[in-house]
Every structure is written in C-alpha cells, then in structure tokens.
Enzyme design. Structure first.
Site, PDB file in Angstrom:
ATOM      1  N   CYS A   1       6.926   8.000   0.245  1.00 27.86           N
ATOM      2  CA  CYS A   1       5.707   8.564   0.836  1.00 27.86           C
ATOM      3  C   CYS A   1       5.121   9.607  -0.118  1.00 27.86           C
ATOM      4  O   CYS A   1       5.829  10.480  -0.610  1.00 27.86           O
ATOM      5  CB  CYS A   1       6.039   9.203   2.187  1.00 27.86           C
ATOM      6  SG  CYS A   1       4.618   9.900   3.032  1.00 27.86           S
ATOM      7  N   TRP A   2       3.830   9.515  -0.378  1.00 29.60           N
ATOM      8  CA  TRP A   2       3.147  10.463  -1.265  1.00 29.60           C
ATOM      9  C   TRP A   2       2.862  11.782  -0.576  1.00 29.60           C
ATOM     10  O   TRP A   2       2.415  12.735  -1.201  1.00 29.60           O
ATOM     11  CB  TRP A   2       1.831   9.881  -1.746  1.00 29.60           C
ATOM     12  CG  TRP A   2       1.928   8.724  -2.658  1.00 29.60           C
ATOM     13  CD1 TRP A   2       3.055   8.047  -3.039  1.00 29.60           C
ATOM     14  CD2 TRP A   2       0.840   8.091  -3.320  1.00 29.60           C
ATOM     15  NE1 TRP A   2       2.727   7.026  -3.879  1.00 29.60           N
ATOM     16  CE2 TRP A   2       1.366   7.023  -4.074  1.00 29.60           C
ATOM     17  CE3 TRP A   2      -0.522   8.305  -3.338  1.00 29.60           C
ATOM     18  CZ2 TRP A   2       0.575   6.198  -4.845  1.00 29.60           C
ATOM     19  CZ3 TRP A   2      -1.301   7.471  -4.103  1.00 29.60           C
ATOM     20  CH2 TRP A   2      -0.756   6.431  -4.855  1.00 29.60           C
TER      21      TRP A   2
END
Length: 159
Positions: free
Chosen positions: A42-43
């Site tokens: 996940c960014w």
C-alpha cells in the site's frame, strides 16, 4: 498505514479499485466486496479511503502514530469542502483533524508543456530541481517567507 475494508459496509461499487494507484484494491468475485490484496504494498495515499462513498475503508495506524486498540476514520464532505480525520485512542480520547479539500477537478489543471522553456545545461548539471518555485530555493539567500516573496496567506474553505 495500510488500508482495510469493513465488509459489512462495502457495497462493491469499485470506486477504490478505480482510484488505487498501486492496483491492490480488488473486488472479491464471490462476495462482491472490495479488499486489499497486498497491504504491505500500500502506498498509503488514502485515495481509496477518501473515495469510498460508504466509509467502508479504514487505515491501520502504526504504533508510533496511534497505539493498539485505536481507530482512524476519514470523512470527505464535498458540500463543506473538507476532509476530516478522527483518531480514537484506547483510553477514549479522540482527536479530530479537519483540512480543506485542495485537489482540483480532474482535467482542470493540464499544463501546456510545449510552451515551457527547457532547462539550460547548467541547470541539468546542477543538483537543484529544474522547475522548483523560486520562493523555496535556498541557493539565493537562504530561507524565504511568504512576506519576502510578496505572497499572502489566502483564506480557504469556511468550516
């Protein structure tokens, strides 16, 4: 703070899938509910959290940000032009953060790059960013302020 989905709230609309830049939000074909297939990738841009119309996506806070037993909620209110973050701690304390929505409508800010003058050879060889705004550069006199650049703080969205 990777995201996770409350399956009871999710209606499978797919907004999170469409907006996720790392392509980790998917719709379960059996249940028709969204889920994060790889939380470690996940960014942490929170685009899916802000885009979800059902408020079905939350974030898992890191221990230094909020200890175990907490919850982090985000609410995007288009009518007021705000994004509100609420952090509830184990001991019952709650902190809320309210910010204006600063994004522009899609397609309203397309630069006309063919008219932008390219960097000189000296700028290419230098360590500074080519298109850096002049009021944040440190190479010509140190720290700049709003006043020293003739700028003023504009009144934003009313809450």
């Amino acid at each position: 703070m990777p995201t996770f989905v409350y399956m009871t709230r999710c209606d499978g609309c797919g907004h999170c899938v469409d907006i996720c830049p790392s392509d980790i939000m998917h719709i379960d074909k059996t249940n028709r509910r969204a889920y994060n297939i790889e939380p470690t990738h996940c960014w942490e841009c929170f685009s899916c959290v802000k885009a979800c119309p059902q408020n079905a996506i939350d974030v898992r806070g890191y221990a230094d940000f909020s200890p175990l037993g907490h919850s982090v909620r985000v609410d995007r209110d288009e009518d007021k032009g705000t994004i509100a973050w609420s952090v509830k701690y184990r001991d019952g304390r709650e902190k809320s953060f309210l910010s204006p929505i600063t994004t522009k409508p899609w397609g309203s800010c397309t630069p006309n790059l063919k008219e932008v003058v390219g960097p000189t050879q000296e700028q290419r060889d230098g360590e500074l960013l080519f298109n850096e705004p002049k009021y944040i550069r440190f190479d010509d006199g140190g720290l700049h302020t709003l006043a020293s650049n003739g700028l003023t703080l504009k009144q934003g969205v009313y809450y």
